[in-house]
Design a protein around this motif. Structure first.
Motif, short mmCIF file in Angstrom:
data_model
loop_
_atom_site.label_atom_id
_atom_site.label_comp_id
_atom_site.label_asym_id
_atom_site.label_seq_id
_atom_site.Cartn_x
_atom_site.Cartn_y
_atom_site.Cartn_z
N SER A 1 0.80 -1.23 0.00
CA SER A 1 0.00 0.00 0.00
C SER A 1 0.83 1.27 0.00
N LEU A 2 1.92 1.31 0.75
CA LEU A 2 2.79 2.50 0.74
C LEU A 2 4.22 2.04 0.50
N TYR A 3 4.62 2.18 -0.75
CA TYR A 3 5.84 1.54 -1.27
C TYR A 3 6.85 2.66 -1.54
N LEU A 4 7.89 2.70 -0.72
CA LEU A 4 8.93 3.72 -0.85
C LEU A 4 10.03 3.26 -1.78
N VAL A 5 10.33 4.07 -2.79
CA VAL A 5 11.50 3.82 -3.65
C VAL A 5 12.58 4.82 -3.26
N LEU A 6 13.69 4.31 -2.75
CA LEU A 6 14.76 5.19 -2.26
C LEU A 6 15.53 5.81 -3.42
N ASP A 7 15.89 7.06 -3.26
CA ASP A 7 16.68 7.77 -4.27
C ASP A 7 17.97 8.27 -3.62
N VAL B 1 2.34 7.83 -13.52
CA VAL B 1 0.97 8.36 -13.48
C VAL B 1 0.99 9.86 -13.78
N PHE B 2 1.88 10.55 -13.12
CA PHE B 2 2.05 12.00 -13.33
C PHE B 2 3.49 12.25 -13.76
N PRO B 3 3.78 13.42 -14.31
CA PRO B 3 5.18 13.72 -14.66
C PRO B 3 6.06 13.63 -13.41
N THR B 4 7.29 13.12 -13.60
CA THR B 4 8.18 12.92 -12.46
C THR B 4 9.58 13.42 -12.77
N GLY B 5 10.24 13.95 -11.77
CA GLY B 5 11.60 14.44 -11.95
C GLY B 5 12.65 13.44 -11.53
N THR B 6 12.24 12.34 -10.87
CA THR B 6 13.25 11.44 -10.31
C THR B 6 13.63 10.31 -11.24
N ALA C 1 0.92 2.04 -8.25
CA ALA C 1 1.07 3.21 -9.12
C ALA C 1 2.34 3.97 -8.74
N ILE C 2 3.01 4.54 -9.74
CA ILE C 2 4.23 5.31 -9.46
C ILE C 2 4.33 6.50 -10.41
N GLY C 3 5.00 7.55 -9.93
CA GLY C 3 5.26 8.70 -10.78
C GLY C 3 4.57 9.97 -10.29
N GLY C 4 5.28 10.78 -9.54
CA GLY C 4 4.75 12.10 -9.16
C GLY C 4 3.61 12.05 -8.16
N ILE C 5 3.49 10.96 -7.41
CA ILE C 5 2.34 10.80 -6.52
C ILE C 5 2.56 11.53 -5.19
N ARG C 6 1.53 12.26 -4.75
CA ARG C 6 1.50 12.94 -3.45
C ARG C 6 0.28 12.44 -2.67
N SER C 7 0.22 12.77 -1.39
CA SER C 7 -0.87 12.22 -0.56
C SER C 7 -2.25 12.62 -1.09
N VAL C 8 -2.33 13.78 -1.71
CA VAL C 8 -3.61 14.25 -2.22
C VAL C 8 -4.19 13.34 -3.30
N HIS C 9 -3.35 12.54 -3.92
CA HIS C 9 -3.81 11.68 -5.02
C HIS C 9 -4.35 10.33 -4.55
N CYS C 10 -4.17 9.99 -3.28
CA CYS C 10 -4.44 8.61 -2.85
C CYS C 10 -5.87 8.18 -3.13
N VAL D 1 6.19 5.92 -3.95
CA VAL D 1 6.64 7.31 -3.92
C VAL D 1 8.15 7.37 -3.79
N VAL D 2 8.70 8.42 -4.35
CA VAL D 2 10.13 8.69 -4.20
C VAL D 2 10.26 10.03 -3.45
N SER D 3 10.06 11.12 -4.20
CA SER D 3 10.31 12.44 -3.62
C SER D 3 9.25 12.87 -2.60
N ALA D 4 8.13 12.16 -2.52
CA ALA D 4 7.15 12.50 -1.48
C ALA D 4 7.66 12.11 -0.09
N ILE D 5 8.72 11.29 -0.04
CA ILE D 5 9.34 10.94 1.24
C ILE D 5 10.84 11.30 1.23
#
Lengths: 223, 223
Positions: B7-13, B133-138, B164-173, B186-190
């Protein structure tokens, strides 16, 4: 137990060979003309490309009895059932690699000084790649050249077979064997040469000639 | 059989986290505050660094019951005994990866269109990462954004759990769960947030809130 003949060890370079298929062509020509081992090295490739090329190389080299050794990518070596793995100092540690590949595949480790030599595990490593002997253009991050004297000191300090690498041409084979190495690894002396078959044959002849005059302790296939 | 909670999958950068140790800190804080899976992704690292960091992450995450998933590097996953592997379209094919990792480790595959979805093996894959899903910078090489509608069409066409991955923030859940996904990556959201613990907790709360109102078919832990 497979006889380990590292006397003429070709390291493939994707830029010099022009393409993955160019690498396979070069490897086949080299193996048909005296190369005794081939390493696939392509630091900038993605793994799908690695695996596809490794499988093509394996299909080309196996009928010729020439082992395929994979640089760095242990997973690719396993997936392609390559004959061995070669790792550098920033890759997976040799002991971990041996655990992953099991007892039968070849394992080589790059060494450039006494500190790195001392860190090589006492068991599980089949040979050392030592260099750069001379300055080289195909590995920009290689350290300072060891020279023949530096190479000889390292080779004398280990019981493992040593393959010399870095800027080697056929003219060097005599002094390299005299310095105690069991084989020479070449990149640009074969890859990208106008006639890779002829270049391989010339190296093989130079090695055979050098072998005739080398002291017994330096014989390529001794031990 | 381990329960698979993506459900909440962190991809480390590595850049956003500042250092390998920063990645471990971020992963621990996230896992303590609602992250249910952590992926190590570091395309530019050498494997010695990969393995050292994977082992630290495993030591940090195992006591919290949060799986560690390794991006691309199957050999690192095996050497570190990570919980799973995630591969993209240019990495080792899923069928080869499953053969290498055995039946028990998790395997995820990145999918960005119907053609890639059709190529996913019928068995052996545990989940799909779908995006961006959304444009992403990472991930500079990611393709065009799917949008929620495009994501929903892909998710409806597979029986596998979709993250889902790509530009996701909590508002999109909310809208992501309604589109049929089982988790958000999520990457940059964390990573690189001023307070990764708080950022993780906010995402976990947003997911829990969304779950309460999602249709039964979209429940995170269904199936």
């Amino acid at each position: 137990m497979k006889k380990l003949d590292l006397s003429l060890y070709l390291v493939l370079d994707p830029d010099l060979c022009g393409s993955p298929d160019g690498m396979v062509r070069t490897a086949r020509l080299a193996a048909e003309n005296g190369a005794t081992a081939v390493q696939l090295r392509a630091p900038h490739w993605k793994k799908k490309q690695w695996l596809e090329t490794a499988r093509k190389l394996k299909a080309a080299l196996s009928p010729l009895g020439v082992p395929l050794i994979i640089n760095d990518q242990v997973d690719v070596a396993l997936a392609a059932d390559a004959d061995g793995v070669h790792v550098g100092q920033d890759d997976l540690p040799a002991a971990d690699v041996r655990r992953l590949i099991g007892p039968d595949k070849l394992l080589g480790v790059s060494v450039s000084d006494f500190s790195e030599l001392a860190a090589v595990p006492a068991t599980g490593v089949d040979y050392l790649g030592v260099g750069p002997v001379f300055p080289t253009g195909t590995k920009p991050d290689a350290g300072a050249a060891l020279g023949i004297a530096g190479l000889g000191k390292l080779a004398a300090a280990t019981a493992l077979p040593v393959v010399a690498i870095g800027g080697i041409r056929s003219v060097h084979c005599g002094e390299l064997l005299a310095a105690g190495v069991r084989g020479v690894a070449v990149v640009s002396a074969i890859c990208g040469q106008p006639d890779p078959a002829q270049a391989s044959a010339a190296l093989a002849v130079a090695l055979a000639t050098a072998l005739k005059t080398a002291p017994a302790a330096c014989r390529l296939n001794a031990g």
